[in-house]
Design an enzyme around this catalytic site. Structure first.
Site, PDB file in Angstrom:
ATOM      1  N   ASN A   9      13.483  31.756   2.506  1.00 54.00           N
ATOM      2  CA  ASN A   9      13.406  31.946   3.956  1.00 54.00           C
ATOM      3  C   ASN A   9      13.200  30.565   4.573  1.00 54.00           C
ATOM      4  OD1 ASN A   9      12.718  32.502   6.587  1.00 54.00           O
ATOM      5  ND2 ASN A   9      10.777  33.511   6.096  1.00 54.00           N
ATOM      6  N   LYS A  11      13.154  29.736   7.658  1.00 55.14           N
ATOM      7  CA  LYS A  11      12.472  29.719   8.960  1.00 55.14           C
ATOM      8  C   LYS A  11      13.233  28.807   9.927  1.00 55.14           C
ATOM      9  CE  LYS A  11       8.335  30.945   6.506  1.00 55.14           C
ATOM     10  NZ  LYS A  11       6.883  30.974   6.436  1.00 55.14           N
ATOM     11  N   HIS A  95       9.134  40.012   9.254  1.00 56.84           N
ATOM     12  CA  HIS A  95       8.309  38.922   8.725  1.00 56.84           C
ATOM     13  C   HIS A  95       7.037  38.803   9.561  1.00 56.84           C
ATOM     14  CE1 HIS A  95       6.934  34.910   7.719  1.00 56.84           C
ATOM     15  NE2 HIS A  95       7.625  35.038   6.604  1.00 56.84           N
ATOM     16  N   GLU A  97       5.542  36.372  10.740  1.00 57.38           N
ATOM     17  CA  GLU A  97       5.639  35.463  11.886  1.00 57.38           C
ATOM     18  C   GLU A  97       6.307  36.160  13.070  1.00 57.38           C
ATOM     19  OE1 GLU A  97       7.447  32.248   9.738  1.00 57.38           O
ATOM     20  OE2 GLU A  97       5.554  31.917   8.688  1.00 57.38           O
ATOM     21  N   GLU A 167       3.981  40.279   1.537  1.00 54.65           N
ATOM     22  CA  GLU A 167       3.585  38.920   1.911  1.00 54.65           C
ATOM     23  C   GLU A 167       2.218  38.957   2.590  1.00 54.65           C
ATOM     24  OE1 GLU A 167       7.198  36.133   2.191  1.00 54.65           O
ATOM     25  OE2 GLU A 167       6.862  37.000   4.157  1.00 54.65           O
ATOM     26  N   GLY A 173       2.352  29.918   3.927  1.00 51.11           N
ATOM     27  CA  GLY A 173       2.308  28.562   4.442  1.00 51.11           C
ATOM     28  C   GLY A 173       0.939  27.910   4.348  1.00 51.11           C
ATOM     29  N   SER A 213       3.255  31.162  -0.279  1.00 48.15           N
ATOM     30  CA  SER A 213       2.937  29.953  -1.054  1.00 48.15           C
ATOM     31  C   SER A 213       3.442  30.008  -2.496  1.00 48.15           C
ATOM     32  CB  SER A 213       1.437  29.655  -1.004  1.00 48.15           C
ATOM     33  OG  SER A 213       1.045  29.376   0.326  1.00 48.15           O
TER      34      SER A 213
HETATM   35  P1  PGA Z   1       5.660  30.119   2.262  1.00 50.63           P
HETATM   36  O1  PGA Z   1       6.347  31.241   3.186  1.00 50.63           O
HETATM   37  O2  PGA Z   1       6.347  30.207   0.924  1.00 50.63           O
HETATM   38  O3  PGA Z   1       5.916  28.823   2.953  1.00 50.63           O
HETATM   39  O4  PGA Z   1       4.211  30.475   2.176  1.00 50.63           O
HETATM   40  C1  PGA Z   1       6.700  32.484   2.675  1.00 50.63           C
HETATM   41  C2  PGA Z   1       7.307  33.339   3.752  1.00 50.63           C
HETATM   42  O5  PGA Z   1       6.855  33.233   4.895  1.00 50.63           O
HETATM   43  O6  PGA Z   1       8.250  34.110   3.510  1.00 50.63           O
END
Ligand code: PGA
Length: 249
Positions: A9, A11, A95, A97, A167, A173, A213
């Site tokens: 992903n 983003k 997601h 976010e 997640e 992140g 992560s």
């Molecule tokens: P990250 O993000 O691997 O940077 O923690 C995962 C995600 O948001 O799908």
């Protein structure tokens, strides 16, 4: 046997030129990776570059969101049909976010998931608890509601096309990965929810990805858990070598 899916992903990162440069490095590193499906979800404006760069390879391309309408006066939105026509195979939905910053709810997750299926796209539907929810022991309750309202209203035939991504929001992140045991607990719980609604066969076939992560140095421990069927990777999917080493865990 569930085939692993390793999904990136991106983003809001990379330009079309950076997308092409990524694939130039990435494809030779995963050329022989027959053990897993590979998916990369770049920003919309990079889809054409990604689809072109990945053509002839086993790497699929997906969107990061879609609107539930087929078309219409929805400034700034993208439909499932548009993603499909651009060469997408899949689309990420719900997601955290999007839930946190853009008002996504379980109800809109469901609408988008149905729209993705209608367009012939594989939905990768994200669920996961926030830190305070985990700390107060409500992880399973949160997952149960997200599953019940965002996913479980699909027909069995629709559900058969869905990939679930667990997640935990506190791990996204932050560099703080869920331990393999924490992730495995949540995956087992989600699979039991699937079993309750769709039965044993659906529970045995649905792929549940872990995200939050994921890095080259923790992917093996996660993939060693029988209920973890792949990863949804943010930051570490932006670098060709690092995402390839995750894919090739
Ligand atoms: P990250 O993000 O691997 O940077 O923690 C995962 C995600 O948001 O799908």
């Amino acid at each position: 046997m569930r085939r692993p899916l390793m999904a990136g992903n991106w983003k809001m990162f990379k330009t079309p030129a950076e997308t092409a440069a990524f694939f130039e490095k990435f494809l030779p590193l995963v050329g022989a990776s027959a053990h897993a499906d590979i998916l990369i979800c770049p920003p919309f404006v990079n889809l054409a570059a990604a689809v072109q760069a990945a053509s002839g390879s086993a790497v699929g391309i997906g969107g990061q969101n879609l609107h539930w309408a087929k078309d219409g006066a929805y400034t700034g939105e993208i439909s499932g049909g548009m993603l499909k026509a651009a060469g997408c195979r899949s689309v990420i939905i719900g997601h955290s976010e999007r839930r946190q910053y853009f008002g996504e709810t379980d109800e809109t997750v469901l609408r988008r998931t149905v729209a993705a299926l209608d367009a012939g796209l594989q939905p990768v539907v994200c669920v996961g608890e926030r830190l305070e929810e985990r700390k107060s022991g409500r992880t399973n309750d949160v997952l149960a509601v997200q599953f019940r309202d965002g996913i479980a209203k699909l027909t069995p035939a629709q559900f058969a096309q869905v990939v679930i991504a667990y997640e935990p929001v506190w791990a996204i992140g932050t560099g703080e990965v869920a331990t393999p045991a924490q992730a495995a607990d949540a995956h087992r719980f989600l699979r039991s929810q699937v079993r309750g609604v769709y039965g044993d066969d659906a529970a045995a076939s649905v792929r549940i990805l872990y995200g939050g992560s994921v890095k080259p140095d923790n992917i093996r421990g996660l993939m060693a858990q029988p209920d973890i069927d792949g990863a949804l990777v943010g930051g570490a999917s932006l670098d060709a070598a690092s995402f390839a080493s995750i894919v090739n865990f």
